[in-house]
Design a protein around this motif. Structure first.
Motif, PDB file in Angstrom:
ATOM      1  N   ASN A 193      14.137   1.121  -3.160  1.00  0.00           N
ATOM      2  CA  ASN A 193      15.215   1.763  -2.416  1.00  0.00           C
ATOM      3  C   ASN A 193      14.752   2.983  -1.622  1.00  0.00           C
ATOM      4  OD1 ASN A 193      17.168  -0.055  -3.450  1.00  0.00           O
ATOM      5  ND2 ASN A 193      17.265   1.118  -5.348  1.00  0.00           N
ATOM      6  N   ILE A 194      13.439   3.206  -1.606  1.00  0.00           N
ATOM      7  CA  ILE A 194      12.866   4.310  -0.841  1.00  0.00           C
ATOM      8  C   ILE A 194      12.329   3.759   0.480  1.00  0.00           C
ATOM      9  CG2 ILE A 194      11.006   6.039  -0.803  1.00  0.00           C
ATOM     10  CD1 ILE A 194      11.265   6.232  -3.821  1.00  0.00           C
ATOM     11  N   PRO A 195      12.588   4.434   1.585  1.00  0.00           N
ATOM     12  CA  PRO A 195      12.047   3.951   2.868  1.00  0.00           C
ATOM     13  C   PRO A 195      10.548   3.682   2.768  1.00  0.00           C
ATOM     14  CG  PRO A 195      13.562   5.774   3.243  1.00  0.00           C
ATOM     15  CD  PRO A 195      13.387   5.662   1.753  1.00  0.00           C
ATOM     16  N   PHE A 196      10.098   2.606   3.405  1.00  0.00           N
ATOM     17  CA  PHE A 196       8.710   2.163   3.261  1.00  0.00           C
ATOM     18  C   PHE A 196       7.702   3.255   3.603  1.00  0.00           C
ATOM     19  CE2 PHE A 196       4.815   0.223   4.938  1.00  0.00           C
ATOM     20  CZ  PHE A 196       4.429  -0.530   3.835  1.00  0.00           C
ATOM     21  N   LEU A 197       8.024   4.087   4.582  1.00  0.00           N
ATOM     22  CA  LEU A 197       7.099   5.128   5.014  1.00  0.00           C
ATOM     23  C   LEU A 197       6.742   6.085   3.875  1.00  0.00           C
ATOM     24  CD1 LEU A 197       5.536   6.530   7.302  1.00  0.00           C
ATOM     25  CD2 LEU A 197       7.632   7.800   7.844  1.00  0.00           C
ATOM     26  N   TYR A 198       7.636   6.228   2.899  1.00  0.00           N
ATOM     27  CA  TYR A 198       7.426   7.191   1.819  1.00  0.00           C
ATOM     28  C   TYR A 198       7.176   6.525   0.475  1.00  0.00           C
ATOM     29  CZ  TYR A 198      10.227   9.387   5.444  1.00  0.00           C
ATOM     30  OH  TYR A 198      10.732   9.793   6.653  1.00  0.00           O
ATOM     31  N   ARG A 199       7.282   5.224   0.424  1.00  0.00           N
ATOM     32  CA  ARG A 199       7.190   4.491  -0.834  1.00  0.00           C
ATOM     33  C   ARG A 199       5.775   4.523  -1.395  1.00  0.00           C
ATOM     34  NH1 ARG A 199       9.397  -1.313  -0.026  1.00  0.00           N
ATOM     35  NH2 ARG A 199      11.078  -0.013   0.875  1.00  0.00           N
ATOM     36  N   GLY A 200       5.662   4.707  -2.721  1.00  0.00           N
ATOM     37  CA  GLY A 200       4.351   4.691  -3.351  1.00  0.00           C
ATOM     38  C   GLY A 200       3.734   3.307  -3.345  1.00  0.00           C
ATOM     39  N   PHE A 201       2.407   3.254  -3.340  1.00  0.00           N
ATOM     40  CA  PHE A 201       1.702   1.969  -3.340  1.00  0.00           C
ATOM     41  C   PHE A 201       1.419   1.472  -4.753  1.00  0.00           C
ATOM     42  CE2 PHE A 201       0.602   3.611   0.897  1.00  0.00           C
ATOM     43  CZ  PHE A 201       0.887   2.500   1.671  1.00  0.00           C
ATOM     44  N   GLY A 202       2.013   2.104  -5.758  1.00  0.00           N
ATOM     45  CA  GLY A 202       1.757   1.722  -7.136  1.00  0.00           C
ATOM     46  C   GLY A 202       0.733   2.644  -7.771  1.00  0.00           C
ATOM     47  N   SER A 203       0.154   2.206  -8.891  1.00  0.00           N
ATOM     48  CA  SER A 203      -0.822   3.023  -9.599  1.00  0.00           C
ATOM     49  C   SER A 203      -2.242   2.512  -9.358  1.00  0.00           C
ATOM     50  CB  SER A 203      -0.513   3.022 -11.101  1.00  0.00           C
ATOM     51  OG  SER A 203      -0.566   1.707 -11.615  1.00  0.00           O
ATOM     52  N   GLY A 204      -3.212   3.307  -9.787  1.00  0.00           N
ATOM     53  CA  GLY A 204      -4.608   2.938  -9.611  1.00  0.00           C
ATOM     54  C   GLY A 204      -5.271   3.784  -8.535  1.00  0.00           C
ATOM     55  N   LYS A 205      -6.603   3.812  -8.541  1.00  0.00           N
ATOM     56  CA  LYS A 205      -7.349   4.655  -7.613  1.00  0.00           C
ATOM     57  C   LYS A 205      -7.178   4.216  -6.158  1.00  0.00           C
ATOM     58  CE  LYS A 205     -10.777   6.258 -10.939  1.00  0.00           C
ATOM     59  NZ  LYS A 205     -12.216   6.390 -11.274  1.00  0.00           N
ATOM     60  N   VAL A 206      -7.068   2.910  -5.938  1.00  0.00           N
ATOM     61  CA  VAL A 206      -6.872   2.421  -4.570  1.00  0.00           C
ATOM     62  C   VAL A 206      -5.515   2.882  -4.048  1.00  0.00           C
ATOM     63  CG1 VAL A 206      -6.590   0.380  -3.122  1.00  0.00           C
ATOM     64  CG2 VAL A 206      -8.379   0.428  -4.874  1.00  0.00           C
ATOM     65  N   ALA A 207      -4.499   2.802  -4.909  1.00  0.00           N
ATOM     66  CA  ALA A 207      -3.162   3.244  -4.510  1.00  0.00           C
ATOM     67  C   ALA A 207      -3.156   4.734  -4.198  1.00  0.00           C
ATOM     68  CB  ALA A 207      -2.157   2.927  -5.609  1.00  0.00           C
ATOM     69  N   LEU A 208      -3.861   5.522  -5.016  1.00  0.00           N
ATOM     70  CA  LEU A 208      -3.951   6.962  -4.755  1.00  0.00           C
ATOM     71  C   LEU A 208      -4.570   7.232  -3.387  1.00  0.00           C
ATOM     72  CD1 LEU A 208      -5.137   8.505  -8.160  1.00  0.00           C
ATOM     73  CD2 LEU A 208      -2.915   8.796  -7.066  1.00  0.00           C
ATOM     74  N   LEU A 209      -5.617   6.503  -3.062  1.00  0.00           N
ATOM     75  CA  LEU A 209      -6.284   6.680  -1.773  1.00  0.00           C
ATOM     76  C   LEU A 209      -5.370   6.285  -0.625  1.00  0.00           C
ATOM     77  CD1 LEU A 209      -8.811   7.344  -0.151  1.00  0.00           C
ATOM     78  CD2 LEU A 209      -9.596   4.991  -0.514  1.00  0.00           C
ATOM     79  N   LEU A 210      -4.669   5.163  -0.781  1.00  0.00           N
ATOM     80  CA  LEU A 210      -3.753   4.712   0.264  1.00  0.00           C
ATOM     81  C   LEU A 210      -2.619   5.717   0.480  1.00  0.00           C
ATOM     82  CD1 LEU A 210      -3.506   0.891  -0.550  1.00  0.00           C
ATOM     83  CD2 LEU A 210      -4.664   1.952   1.400  1.00  0.00           C
ATOM     84  N   ASN A 211      -2.081   6.237  -0.630  1.00  0.00           N
ATOM     85  CA  ASN A 211      -1.022   7.247  -0.515  1.00  0.00           C
ATOM     86  C   ASN A 211      -1.517   8.479   0.232  1.00  0.00           C
ATOM     87  OD1 ASN A 211       1.010   5.824  -1.895  1.00  0.00           O
ATOM     88  ND2 ASN A 211       0.220   6.487  -3.875  1.00  0.00           N
TER      89      ASN A 211
END
Length: 292
Positions: free
Chosen positions: A68-86
């Motif tokens: 329910n969060i706009p895609f531009l602000y939505r988290g990519f999930g957990s993990g190091k790759v997600a942290l980098l993408l965020n």
């Protein structure tokens, strides 16, 4: 809806909630809380994981799911790759609601009703227009344990001084450093010139260190873990019950002092809040507080 991203400990979450609440009220809309970044347990060097603590209070907000969060602000999930993408997304596509610096930014309060906030927002100026609402929101949701209630009555019956000593992850921290003994001695001397000191109550995340290292020329109670309550809400309520406050560079005790209701309240806080002395913290504390 205004959505605010939560991060950090209880005090930080309170600042983030208060800024979001002010913007939501101004725009006659609801407030949502994004817990994705707060609860991500991906290992990070020198990072202290925190839990969601605002449910200890009588807040008016709802937890928002990522869908329910706009895609531009939505988290990519957990993990190091997600942290980098965020991190990359936040740098490449900074949104209007991203905090630009530590100082108060008045433009934030004009962002509108459909907004995602992410930052720390550590200034009373973001929510001073709704002071009484924030005080009401930050009352405990549940009754305090009996021993806490009894000590609270004792504290309220005296011209009491809250001394908060923050250690824990501040020891060896790259952003903050532990406030030294001389700070507390100087602050007490200044406070004594303003008002008689009847009793000192010491609170800390390392109370044994305080007992071993600190002593004051006043009746002193070192408030132990038996008064902490759930996620330190007991300590927090006992702190805010004090008449006066000597706080370190801690958002936890900042809020206890700000919420304190004594009409004769004096608050002493350190001038240097961060190791980096160039960070402007002028907007952090109300003008009537004393900084040394």
């Amino acid at each position: 809806m205004v959505i605010t991203r939560l991060q950090g400990g209880m005090g930080n979450q309170m600042f983030q909630y208060a800024a979001g609440r002010a913007l939501a009220i101004k725009n006659n809309t609801s407030l949502g809380l994004d817990l994705e970044y707060l609860l991500d347990r991906t290992p990070r060097k020198g990072f202290t994981f925190r839990n969601y603590d605002l449910d200890l209070f009588s807040i008016e907000a709802e937890i928002v799911q990522q869908a329910n969060i706009p895609f531009l602000y939505r988290g990519f999930g957990s993990g190091k790759v997600a942290l980098l993408l965020n991190k990359l997304r936040d740098k490449i596509l900074p949104a209007p609601g991203k905090e630009k610096g530590f100082s108060f930014d008045p433009s934030v309060l004009n962002l509108g009703s459909d907004m995602y906030l992410y930052g720390y927002w550590q200034s009373y100026k973001y929510f001073e227009s709704i002071t009484e609402t924030i005080r009401k929101d930050f009352t405990p949701r549940l009754s305090l344990p009996q021993n806490v209630q009894e000590l609270k009555k004792e504290i309220e019956s005296k011209n009491s001084v809250c001394i908060h000593v923050r250690r824990g992850d501040y020891v060896g921290n790259s952003v903050h450093e532990v406030v030294g003994r001389s700070y507390y001695d100087t602050a007490l001397t200044m406070l004594k010139e303003r008002t008689p000191i009847e009793h000192v109550y010491v609170f800390s995340d390392d109370i044994q260190w305080c007992k071993d290292a600190l002593s004051f020329a006043y009746p002193t109670t070192f408030v132990g873990p038996e008064f902490a309550g759930e996620r330190a809400i007991g300590h927090f309520e006992l702190m805010r019950a004090c008449t006066h406050f000597i706080i370190p560079n801690s958002s936890f005790s900042w809020w206890a002092a700000w919420l304190g209701t004594s009409l004769s309240k004096a608050v002493i806080a350190p001038k240097q809040w961060f190791k980096d002395a160039t960070i402007d913290t002028t907007d952090l504390v109300p003008p009537q507080w004393i900084r040394i």
